[in-house]
Motif scaffolding. Structure first.
Motif, PDB file in Angstrom:
ATOM      1  N   MET A   1       0.857  -1.184   0.000  1.00 11.55           N
ATOM      2  CA  MET A   1       0.000   0.000   0.000  1.00 11.55           C
ATOM      3  C   MET A   1       0.904   1.248   0.000  1.00 11.55           C
ATOM      4  SD  MET A   1      -2.243   1.582   3.055  1.00 11.55           S
ATOM      5  CE  MET A   1      -0.735   2.223   3.724  1.00 11.55           C
ATOM      6  N   SER A   2       0.658   2.130  -0.971  1.00 13.47           N
ATOM      7  CA  SER A   2       1.519   3.321  -1.017  1.00 13.47           C
ATOM      8  C   SER A   2       0.967   4.345  -0.018  1.00 13.47           C
ATOM      9  CB  SER A   2       1.503   3.898  -2.439  1.00 13.47           C
ATOM     10  OG  SER A   2       0.196   4.304  -2.753  1.00 13.47           O
ATOM     11  N   PRO A   3       1.899   5.076   0.640  1.00 15.91           N
ATOM     12  CA  PRO A   3       1.429   6.060   1.621  1.00 15.91           C
ATOM     13  C   PRO A   3       0.548   7.108   0.930  1.00 15.91           C
ATOM     14  CG  PRO A   3       3.760   6.383   1.121  1.00 15.91           C
ATOM     15  CD  PRO A   3       3.337   5.121   0.454  1.00 15.91           C
ATOM     16  N   LYS A   4      -0.446   7.615   1.669  1.00 16.88           N
ATOM     17  CA  LYS A   4      -1.322   8.616   1.024  1.00 16.88           C
ATOM     18  C   LYS A   4      -2.161   9.300   2.087  1.00 16.88           C
ATOM     19  CE  LYS A   4      -3.338  10.072  -2.971  1.00 16.88           C
ATOM     20  NZ  LYS A   4      -3.988  11.277  -2.415  1.00 16.88           N
ATOM     21  N   SER A   5      -2.344  10.572   1.928  1.00 18.97           N
ATOM     22  CA  SER A   5      -3.380  11.280   2.691  1.00 18.97           C
ATOM     23  C   SER A   5      -3.786  12.469   1.832  1.00 18.97           C
ATOM     24  CB  SER A   5      -2.850  11.705   4.060  1.00 18.97           C
ATOM     25  OG  SER A   5      -1.774  12.609   3.921  1.00 18.97           O
ATOM     26  N   GLU A   6      -4.717  13.237   2.292  1.00 16.27           N
ATOM     27  CA  GLU A   6      -5.300  14.282   1.434  1.00 16.27           C
ATOM     28  C   GLU A   6      -4.382  15.490   1.302  1.00 16.27           C
ATOM     29  OE1 GLU A   6      -9.397  14.869   2.637  1.00 16.27           O
ATOM     30  OE2 GLU A   6      -9.390  16.807   1.568  1.00 16.27           O
ATOM     31  N   LEU A   7      -3.844  15.933   2.456  1.00 12.34           N
ATOM     32  CA  LEU A   7      -3.134  17.208   2.473  1.00 12.34           C
ATOM     33  C   LEU A   7      -1.711  17.080   3.017  1.00 12.34           C
ATOM     34  CD1 LEU A   7      -6.107  19.257   3.980  1.00 12.34           C
ATOM     35  CD2 LEU A   7      -5.264  19.399   1.601  1.00 12.34           C
ATOM     36  N   ILE A   8      -0.829  17.839   2.455  1.00 14.39           N
ATOM     37  CA  ILE A   8       0.561  17.924   2.912  1.00 14.39           C
ATOM     38  C   ILE A   8       0.836  19.375   3.307  1.00 14.39           C
ATOM     39  CG2 ILE A   8       2.971  17.921   2.100  1.00 14.39           C
ATOM     40  CD1 ILE A   8       2.341  15.366   0.548  1.00 14.39           C
ATOM     41  N   TRP A   9       1.518  19.544   4.420  1.00 13.27           N
ATOM     42  CA  TRP A   9       1.915  20.905   4.816  1.00 13.27           C
ATOM     43  C   TRP A   9       3.217  21.193   4.073  1.00 13.27           C
ATOM     44  CZ3 TRP A   9       5.921  23.625   7.121  1.00 13.27           C
ATOM     45  CH2 TRP A   9       5.600  24.830   7.786  1.00 13.27           C
ATOM     46  N   PHE A  10       3.206  22.252   3.257  1.00 13.05           N
ATOM     47  CA  PHE A  10       4.385  22.513   2.412  1.00 13.05           C
ATOM     48  C   PHE A  10       4.708  24.013   2.456  1.00 13.05           C
ATOM     49  CE2 PHE A  10       7.697  22.087  -0.306  1.00 13.05           C
ATOM     50  CZ  PHE A  10       7.501  21.869  -1.657  1.00 13.05           C
ATOM     51  N   ASP A  11       5.834  24.328   3.110  1.00 16.90           N
ATOM     52  CA  ASP A  11       6.286  25.723   3.198  1.00 16.90           C
ATOM     53  C   ASP A  11       5.193  26.640   3.743  1.00 16.90           C
ATOM     54  OD1 ASP A  11       8.489  25.692   0.254  1.00 16.90           O
ATOM     55  OD2 ASP A  11       8.806  25.081   2.337  1.00 16.90           O
ATOM     56  N   GLY A  12       4.492  26.120   4.768  1.00 15.36           N
ATOM     57  CA  GLY A  12       3.579  26.990   5.492  1.00 15.36           C
ATOM     58  C   GLY A  12       2.126  26.882   5.098  1.00 15.36           C
ATOM     59  N   ALA A  13       1.841  26.066   4.057  1.00 15.41           N
ATOM     60  CA  ALA A  13       0.424  25.940   3.640  1.00 15.41           C
ATOM     61  C   ALA A  13       0.055  24.474   3.450  1.00 15.41           C
ATOM     62  CB  ALA A  13       0.209  26.692   2.328  1.00 15.41           C
ATOM     63  N   LEU A  14      -1.205  24.164   3.673  1.00 19.17           N
ATOM     64  CA  LEU A  14      -1.683  22.796   3.433  1.00 19.17           C
ATOM     65  C   LEU A  14      -2.088  22.691   1.964  1.00 19.17           C
ATOM     66  CD1 LEU A  14      -3.802  22.322   6.676  1.00 19.17           C
ATOM     67  CD2 LEU A  14      -1.848  20.888   5.980  1.00 19.17           C
ATOM     68  N   VAL A  15      -1.438  21.796   1.231  1.00 22.32           N
ATOM     69  CA  VAL A  15      -1.715  21.645  -0.200  1.00 22.32           C
ATOM     70  C   VAL A  15      -2.135  20.210  -0.485  1.00 22.32           C
ATOM     71  CG1 VAL A  15      -0.002  23.431  -0.736  1.00 22.32           C
ATOM     72  CG2 VAL A  15       0.665  21.016  -0.827  1.00 22.32           C
ATOM     73  N   PRO A  16      -2.916  19.981  -1.553  1.00 21.88           N
ATOM     74  CA  PRO A  16      -3.311  18.612  -1.901  1.00 21.88           C
ATOM     75  C   PRO A  16      -2.084  17.735  -2.157  1.00 21.88           C
ATOM     76  CG  PRO A  16      -4.589  20.211  -3.171  1.00 21.88           C
ATOM     77  CD  PRO A  16      -3.505  20.988  -2.474  1.00 21.88           C
ATOM     78  N   TRP A  17      -2.155  16.465  -1.741  1.00 18.91           N
ATOM     79  CA  TRP A  17      -1.037  15.514  -1.871  1.00 18.91           C
ATOM     80  C   TRP A  17      -0.402  15.612  -3.264  1.00 18.91           C
ATOM     81  CZ3 TRP A  17       0.777  11.687   1.660  1.00 18.91           C
ATOM     82  CH2 TRP A  17       1.606  10.729   1.110  1.00 18.91           C
ATOM     83  N   GLU A  18      -1.243  15.635  -4.312  1.00 15.15           N
ATOM     84  CA  GLU A  18      -0.718  15.597  -5.688  1.00 15.15           C
ATOM     85  C   GLU A  18       0.034  16.895  -6.035  1.00 15.15           C
ATOM     86  OE1 GLU A  18      -3.854  12.863  -4.983  1.00 15.15           O
ATOM     87  OE2 GLU A  18      -3.833  15.065  -4.827  1.00 15.15           O
ATOM     88  N   LYS A  19      -0.245  17.961  -5.346  1.00 13.99           N
ATOM     89  CA  LYS A  19       0.381  19.236  -5.729  1.00 13.99           C
ATOM     90  C   LYS A  19       1.680  19.511  -4.954  1.00 13.99           C
ATOM     91  CE  LYS A  19      -3.568  21.723  -7.672  1.00 13.99           C
ATOM     92  NZ  LYS A  19      -3.408  20.866  -8.864  1.00 13.99           N
ATOM     93  N   ALA A  20       1.996  18.648  -3.986  1.00 13.55           N
ATOM     94  CA  ALA A  20       3.220  18.870  -3.190  1.00 13.55           C
ATOM     95  C   ALA A  20       4.407  18.327  -3.972  1.00 13.55           C
ATOM     96  CB  ALA A  20       3.079  18.164  -1.853  1.00 13.55           C
ATOM     97  N   GLN A  21       4.830  19.100  -4.992  1.00 15.04           N
ATOM     98  CA  GLN A  21       5.883  18.609  -5.895  1.00 15.04           C
ATOM     99  C   GLN A  21       7.080  19.564  -5.899  1.00 15.04           C
ATOM    100  OE1 GLN A  21       4.060  17.886  -9.696  1.00 15.04           O
ATOM    101  NE2 GLN A  21       2.543  16.458  -8.845  1.00 15.04           N
ATOM    102  N   VAL A  22       8.247  19.020  -6.314  1.00 16.00           N
ATOM    103  CA  VAL A  22       9.468  19.831  -6.397  1.00 16.00           C
ATOM    104  C   VAL A  22      10.090  19.672  -7.775  1.00 16.00           C
ATOM    105  CG1 VAL A  22       9.956  19.667  -3.916  1.00 16.00           C
ATOM    106  CG2 VAL A  22      10.922  17.958  -5.476  1.00 16.00           C
TER     107      VAL A  22
END
Ligand SMILES: Cc1[nH+]cc(COP(=O)(O)O)c(CN[C@@H](CCC(=O)O)C(=O)O)c1O
Length: 308
Positions: A1-22
């Motif tokens: 099972m791949s890890p997953k949740s709805e939101l990631i905290w990224f540089d001060g904001a909660l963003v959708p998992w799919e949008k937390a990219q570099v």
């Protein structure tokens, strides 16, 4: 099972998992200088939830950053609050928490990180028994790795640095490829060091031993186990030991946030003790799970409670 949740905290904001990219030019992606933590939240027996040893984990994240000269652009208090915010935003009553701080791109490439920005992210996901459901109960089979844990002046072993885990991945790959559950790394002098992602303990004639803080990560679970074992009346010694002392030990077990307290039933095809979870490991495991679930009020300060 791949890890997953709805939101990631990224540089001060909660963003959708799919949008937390570099960007692929992210410095840490190429050179491995980033720091991270592994933390667990548990449902409390009396209701609500709590993060286990949150302050210590956040402090170690900042210590790791200091060691590799990364300046996290937040305070420990801000990261602590962000972790709780991320758990609640994802409605996670229990699970695994992965804060990471890493060097971005845009200013310079090459070994010198220059003035590249430092990014901070916090991911959370459900994660059960790290080494498999039967592991906690029946114990696991491990092999001594052909890879050696870092010399203390080759990599900074007290820091949870991304690049340190190349050594761990190689050891883990090798162990699994050979049909084992985990790899055990020796230090540069050949003494037992730790697992690819765990500290190790052994029990001989009722005395518990664990390697001293030399080439190993200063595990927070290791620290808890030393305290709980002494509470239970066991003698605990931080002293070096060899692989063949493990072969003839009465018991052995791994400790870690992900691994929790995982008994070791075999090393290098030598059955350890009775080839199953021993009485000391089971006693410590039972007490550990009482503590993380808030049933042992003596260690209430180790829990940071939250409600969804
Ligand atoms: C090398 C290593 N040694 C000891 C430990 C135990 O430290 P502590 O969690 O503070 O008791 C860990 C944690 N390993 C983390 C990462 C596992 C992973 O696969 O990633 C963890 O257990 O979360 C290590 O990575």
């Amino acid at each position: 099972m791949s890890p997953k949740s709805e939101l990631i905290w990224f540089d001060g904001a909660l963003v959708p998992w799919e949008k937390a990219q570099v960007h692929v030019m992210t410095h840490t992606l190429h050179y491995g200088v980033g720091v991270f933590e592994g933390i667990r939240a548990y449902k409390r027996a009396g209701g609500g939830s709590a993060v286990f040893r949150l302050a210590e984990h956040v402090h170690r994240l900042f210590d790791s950053a200091k060691i590799v000269e990364i300046k996290i652009p937040y305070t420990e208090a801000q990261v602590t609050e962000a972790i709780l915010q991320t758990l609640k935003a994802n409605k996670m009553a229990e699970g695994y928490i992965r804060p990471i701080a890493f060097i971005g791109t845009g200013q310079s490439m090459g070994v010198f990180p220059g003035k590249n920005p430092i990014h901070t992210a916090i991911c959370v996901w459900p994660w059960g028994a790290y080494l498999g459901d039967e592991a906690l109960e029946k114990g696991i089979r491990i092999r001594t790795s052909s890879f050696t844990r870092h010399h203390v002046n080759v990599m900074m072993t007290k820091a949870k640095v991304c690049g340190n885990y190349v050594n761990s991945v190689l050891a883990k790959n090798e162990a699994l490829a050979d049909g084992y559950d985990e790899g055990l790394l020796l230090d540069t002098e050949g003494y037992v060091s730790e697992g690819s992602g765990e500290n190790i303990f052994m029990v001989v004639d009722g005395v518990i031993k664990t390697p001293p803080l030399t080439s190993i990560l200063s595990g927070i679970t290791r620290d808890c186990v030393i305290t709980l074992a002494r509470d239970l009346g066991y003698e605990v010694r931080e002293s070096r030991f060899t692989r063949d002392e493990l072969y003839t030990a009465d018991e052995a077990f791994f400790t870690g946030t992900a691994a929790e307290i995982t008994p070791i039933r075999e090393l290098d095809r030598r059955v350890i003790g009775q080839g199953k979870a021993g009485p000391v490991a089971k006693a410590i495991q039972k007490e550990f799970f009482k503590v993380v679930k808030g049933e042992n009020t003596k260690y209430a300060s180790w829990l940071s409670g939250y409600e969804l």
